[in-house]
Scaffold this active site. Sequence first.
Site, PDB file in Angstrom:
ATOM      1  N   GLY A 321       0.834  -1.192   0.000  1.00 17.37           N
ATOM      2  CA  GLY A 321       0.000   0.000   0.000  1.00 17.37           C
ATOM      3  C   GLY A 321       0.868   1.241   0.000  1.00 17.37           C
ATOM      4  O   GLY A 321       1.941   1.258  -0.617  1.00 17.37           O
ATOM      5  N   GLU A 322       0.395   2.294   0.683  1.00 13.15           N
ATOM      6  CA  GLU A 322       1.100   3.591   0.783  1.00 13.15           C
ATOM      7  C   GLU A 322       1.092   4.359  -0.537  1.00 13.15           C
ATOM      8  O   GLU A 322       1.505   5.504  -0.586  1.00 13.15           O
ATOM      9  CB  GLU A 322       2.573   3.420   1.222  1.00 13.15           C
ATOM     10  CG  GLU A 322       2.787   2.788   2.567  1.00 13.15           C
ATOM     11  CD  GLU A 322       4.267   2.695   2.950  1.00 13.15           C
ATOM     12  OE1 GLU A 322       5.134   3.191   2.204  1.00 13.15           O
ATOM     13  OE2 GLU A 322       4.566   2.110   4.007  1.00 13.15           O
ATOM     14  N   GLY A 323       0.697   3.697  -1.626  1.00 13.10           N
ATOM     15  CA  GLY A 323       0.823   4.298  -2.950  1.00 13.10           C
ATOM     16  C   GLY A 323       2.053   3.802  -3.695  1.00 13.10           C
ATOM     17  O   GLY A 323       2.385   4.302  -4.775  1.00 13.10           O
TER      18      GLY A 323
END
Lengths: 355, 355
Positions: A321-323
């Site tokens: 995740g996190e981008g």
Amino acid sequence: MDMDLLTETVARIKGQDGAARSQAKERLDQLIMPHWALGRMMDLALDLAGICGSVHPAVKRKTIVVMAGDHGITEAGVSLFPKEVTVEMVRGFVNGFAGINVLAKQAGATVKIVDMGVAEDLGSMAEGGAIIDRKIAFGTANFADGPAMSRDQAIQALEAGIDVAQELAESTDIFGTGDMGIGNTSPSSAMVAAFCRLPVAEVVGRGTGLDDAQLENKIAILEKALELNHPDPADPIDVLAKVGGFEIAGIAGLILGAAAAAKPIVIDGFISTAGALLAARLSPKSKEYMIAAHRSVEKGQVAALADLGKEPLLDLQFRLGEGTGAAVAMNLVDGAVAILTEMATFSEAAVSEAK
Amino acid sequence: MDMDLLTETVARIKGQDGAARSQAKERLDQLIMPHWALGRMMDLALDLAGICGSVHPAVKRKTIVVMAGDHGITEAGVSLFPKEVTVEMVRGFVNGFAGINVLAKQAGATVKIVDMGVAEDLGSMAEGGAIIDRKIAFGTANFADGPAMSRDQAIQALEAGIDVAQELAESTDIFGTGDMGIGNTSPSSAMVAAFCRLPVAEVVGRGTGLDDAQLENKIAILEKALELNHPDPADPIDVLAKVGGFEIAGIAGLILGAAAAAKPIVIDGFISTAGALLAARLSPKSKEYMIAAHRSVEKGQVAALADLGKEPLLDLQFRLGEGTGAAVAMNLVDGAVAILTEMATFSEAAVSEAK
């Protein structure tokens, strides 16, 4: 809470520009190579032209927005990491040494962090401008016991995401989504199960690394929670309020805001895809602005992507995740635009075509 | 022609540095995220550390070497494009507006073009230094009628590739392979069929876009050619000489030269993978320096990659060659090094670990 901003934003989403798309297609068909020999990057170039309404789509100023929030469901023991890690990771983002920082930097993207509902006061970080404060509450309620949030909060969170998109749109050519929130594969799975009318077991994964017994437990908790809350798949805000999360709402709002501003938005992994599904339920046309970055290890993403009709660009076995997946995919966006705008056609280059 | 340079180069290929690899593993295991949550980019980081012998692998100076050559087998009608396109595309590379130019630029890579055996005199281009002249002959002979080249030419072509690698190694941290040669999926398929002992039909694809009848024809031509030439799979130079190509030999030589200089080399699509297979037969240890960039549309690449034990990083439905897949993969190389060298560990960041 009225629905003005949300309703108005959805009304402004027009879908891709067919003329720019056709013009791009015409050029791509004639580039000096066997027809469509750069495959998916040419498909991507077409989308970028359609989204931006130009055969010279602007993608230089890249902003990855990391929406952060906490989840009451962590009390039920669905994650390996303690809830405190959400704020520790937000601090990591601010300090610049987390996964999203280094991969965004590599891709030439700026990272913006939004507190949508972290369970601690981030005042000191927010004051310095390092994070954008849109906190709806100090984490959601535990949806194993009742709704995650009120309907008003759900709308408020969506509108906060839209607002962030509007604020950043002036300095952004292309958006990327990101998330941080310990436990957030649980609301994501619950939302996908509800929207796609699928059994929980088909859309639940190991999150940060559950073993078999822990996975069974997570499935059982989510099955009970869905039974208890009984979200209405035909009412996207009901699904969000009952089994969603603030950062997931923020992602959905960001997507709607980007779409309304006719900017492409690169969708990261599972949590972001759950947010994208929510956005698509609120505005089916918003799908035309979404670029699916990568196939997550989380299996619930498969159903969500299929529902959205998207095939991700990358499959690198990410589950962070996190981008981070969105950041890596930004490189492909740059490549796609280079193909469309910098390569020569057969006639420009005076190269012989196929017999 | 003696085999000195080839033999000596193969002897210099040592394989990855186990200590640097272990050190990198130790650090990657402790980065602030769920364990190995950036999946394949972390595997890639490990390889880069092992190849470069450092936990700070240098990858800044990127050189993609496009090996060009013509093929007598085009006389048999195996390709949609006329042979003249090889030189037209080489001119396109020199002028900077072909696929490889724009994708290399996006990835921060320099493009070097090598004339290994183009069927025209490229003197004027070579004089300006725009291309490196290592021409072995004006194209291979038609291997439907006899060997593509002599055994001496085969060795000469391999050594030319090694020589190019040595010449460029001083200004290069990481290499990428590329190819240009109308008709070169035919020798690539024939080589893979010979090395992997597979039926031709399993390793032949549509090249630049053959229809069903043309594909059947290509298969029949290659089946006959292999029967006629009867290459010995246990003798890599025999396979190259009988059914190979000059640019494929150049690619194999480049890989051997890069491996001997302990530099990573990103392998492009089908033609490059055929070259990699040849390199691996000459030096099994050279495989440790290869990074497979992407899955080509050409189905023969599947067998070659499986033989090499490589899983490509990307699957973007490319079928162009030129090094375009290698260029796109260079972005992932940069990301992998950023993960290894710029992210913090749990203890550095004081973030709570999993329970």
